[in-house]
Design a protein around this motif. Structure first.
Motif, short mmCIF file in Angstrom:
data_model
loop_
_atom_site.label_atom_id
_atom_site.label_comp_id
_atom_site.label_asym_id
_atom_site.label_seq_id
_atom_site.Cartn_x
_atom_site.Cartn_y
_atom_site.Cartn_z
N ILE A 191 -15.92 3.32 6.50
CA ILE A 191 -16.22 2.38 5.42
C ILE A 191 -17.41 1.51 5.82
CG2 ILE A 191 -15.36 0.45 4.05
CD1 ILE A 191 -12.57 1.55 4.37
N VAL A 192 -18.39 1.42 4.94
CA VAL A 192 -19.59 0.64 5.22
C VAL A 192 -19.29 -0.85 5.12
CG1 VAL A 192 -21.93 0.11 4.42
CG2 VAL A 192 -21.10 2.49 4.39
N GLY A 193 -19.72 -1.60 6.13
CA GLY A 193 -19.59 -3.06 6.10
C GLY A 193 -18.16 -3.55 6.05
N MET A 209 -8.06 -1.84 -1.18
CA MET A 209 -9.24 -1.05 -0.81
C MET A 209 -8.89 0.00 0.24
SD MET A 209 -12.91 -2.23 0.83
CE MET A 209 -12.21 -2.47 2.46
N VAL A 210 -8.15 -0.42 1.27
CA VAL A 210 -7.77 0.52 2.33
C VAL A 210 -6.88 1.63 1.76
CG1 VAL A 210 -6.49 0.77 4.49
CG2 VAL A 210 -8.04 -1.17 4.17
N ARG A 267 -19.98 6.23 5.11
CA ARG A 267 -20.95 7.09 5.80
C ARG A 267 -20.14 8.16 6.51
NH1 ARG A 267 -21.49 2.11 8.49
NH2 ARG A 267 -23.63 1.88 7.77
N VAL A 268 -20.70 9.36 6.61
CA VAL A 268 -19.94 10.48 7.16
C VAL A 268 -20.76 11.20 8.21
CG1 VAL A 268 -18.62 12.57 6.62
CG2 VAL A 268 -18.84 10.77 4.89
N PRO A 299 -25.50 4.42 4.55
CA PRO A 299 -24.41 4.32 3.57
C PRO A 299 -24.54 5.39 2.49
CG PRO A 299 -25.30 2.14 4.06
CD PRO A 299 -26.21 3.13 4.74
N GLY A 300 -23.44 6.07 2.22
CA GLY A 300 -23.44 7.10 1.20
C GLY A 300 -24.10 8.40 1.61
N ARG A 301 -24.33 8.58 2.91
CA ARG A 301 -25.03 9.78 3.40
C ARG A 301 -24.16 10.54 4.39
NH1 ARG A 301 -27.74 8.76 -0.38
NH2 ARG A 301 -29.99 8.50 -0.50
N VAL A 302 -24.52 11.80 4.60
CA VAL A 302 -23.82 12.68 5.53
C VAL A 302 -24.80 13.21 6.56
CG1 VAL A 302 -22.48 14.80 5.81
CG2 VAL A 302 -22.20 13.41 3.74
#
Length: 375
Positions: A191-193, A209-210, A267-268, A299-302
């Motif tokens: 999880i970002v941030g 959220m978790v 992020r992955v 963030p949002g990238r692999v």
């Protein structure tokens, strides 16, 4: 059934937190609940168990601790039931029969103890919370009714789930080999941030959220034939036997926030190679690399390693790869890294300029990268 004498030395049993007086039980009520859960009132001491099983004191002590239970401090303490004797005999028979290797006996009991301790903690918290919401109060009789009515159903459900997972594990073992080290794709989603957001959100918002993150990620991973190895705070570790499945999972998780803003941005990082399987966990270079890639992904990238990139490269209709400048991370001086994306469609023309900026920023020192986020 031999109930035996009342257990000695119990303080008031608390099902919930110490600040919730509704969940505080008297010694007598706690003893009744304990007997209901254990199937018997404790009526045996440590010397009684050792005499009945023939197990040495040192071994019994070590096994009890490995299961996560505090060791008795007094031989006169009445703590055990006939089921404790039966369990110790069963474990001894498995070791003596060559089913469990003596050198893995404590590792097995430690793993089972850890897993069931977490499960029990979650189950009792969830059940009592729901009961309080529905009933508004839980007196001693209500606690006993709740445990007596719920325990058989939960136990049956646990057995069903365990058998299903056991059947799947046997199938994977037969499909690969009996070796612990097998080719496997490993992925981390982070999880970002999370640290910043955990300070900003209320406890209920953070819990929601978790829960959204874990439930959605588990569904995605399971739907692609993967397995959740464990959750580590704001991070989930998964494994797939098929590298293409691991890549699909990674993209689905990275796109999750776009599909549903309740799912946090992640992020992955993913890698492929020989992985050691041990007691439900995974070890090896792919695990280390996937973790490192996650820590440097946008963030949002692999980000994927060379081996996973090679596995997905022939499938251009489903995946797109872009080489990222080799980066120095802990344990790897120049880690060959690839950004994994979906194929570009006609509606994605604007993405070309964005990727050009990304490629340019890859040439800059990490602290100057656009969009870099720290926890």
């Amino acid at each position: 059934m031999n109930d035996g004498p009342e257990p000695e030395g119990h303080h008031d049993g608390e099902v919930g937190g110490p600040d919730d007086p509704r969940l505080t039980l008297s010694d007598e009520a706690y003893a009744a609940v304990e007997a209901m859960v254990l199937g018997q009132r404790p009526h045996l001491t440590r010397p009684d168990v050792l005499e009945r099983t023939g197990v040495t004191e040192d071994r019994a002590h070590a096994l009890w601790l490995s299961l996560g239970f505090p060791a008795p401090t007094d031989d006169d303490e009445v703590l055990f039931t006939d089921h404790d004797v039966e369990a110790l005999r069963t474990l001894t028979d498995l070791v003596d029969g060559g089913i469990i290797a003596p050198e893995t006996e404590f590792a097995l009991t430690r793993s089972m103890g850890r897993s069931f301790a977490r499960l029990a903690e979650w189950e009792i918290t969830e059940v009592t919370t729901v009961a309080l919401e529905n009933a508004g109060d839980l007196d001693e009789d209500a606690i006993q009714d709740l445990v007596g009515g719920t325990l058989p159903a939960v136990e049956q459900l646990q057995s069903y789930i365990w058998r299903r997972h056991l059947a799947s594990a046997i199938g994977r073992l037969l499909a690969t080999s009996a070796d612990n080290a097998v080719p496997m794709a490993i992925g981390f989603a982070d999880i970002v941030g999370f640290t910043r957001r955990s300070r900003e959100l209320s406890p209920d918002e953070l819990s929601a959220m978790v829960e959204t993150f874990e439930s959605t990620a588990t569904a995605v991973i399971s739907d692609h034939g993967g397995r959740v190895i464990k959750t580590i705070g704001d991070e989930i570790l998964y494994a797939c036997d098929d590298p293409l499945a691991a890549a699909r999972v990674a993209l689905r998780l990275a796109d999750g926030h776009l599909a549903d803003d309740a799912f946090p941005q992640v992020r992955v990082g993913a890698a492929y190679g020989a992985v050691l399987r041990r007691l439900g966990d995974v070890f090896g270079e792919p695990v280390n690399i996937a973790s490192r890639l996650t820590s440097i992904a946008r963030p949002g990238r692999v980000l994927v390693d060379r081996e996973l990139a090679a596995a997905v490269r022939p499938h251009e209709e489903e995946f797109r790869l872009r080489r990222v400048r080799g980066i120095s991370v802990k344990g790897y001086s120049r880690l060959e890294t690839w950004a994994l994306k979906r194929p570009r469609g006609p509606e994605d023309r604007g993405e070309v300029a964005g990727e050009a900026l990304e490629a340019l920023s890859d040439l800059l020192p990490i602290p100057l990268r656009r969009g870099s986020t720290t926890r």
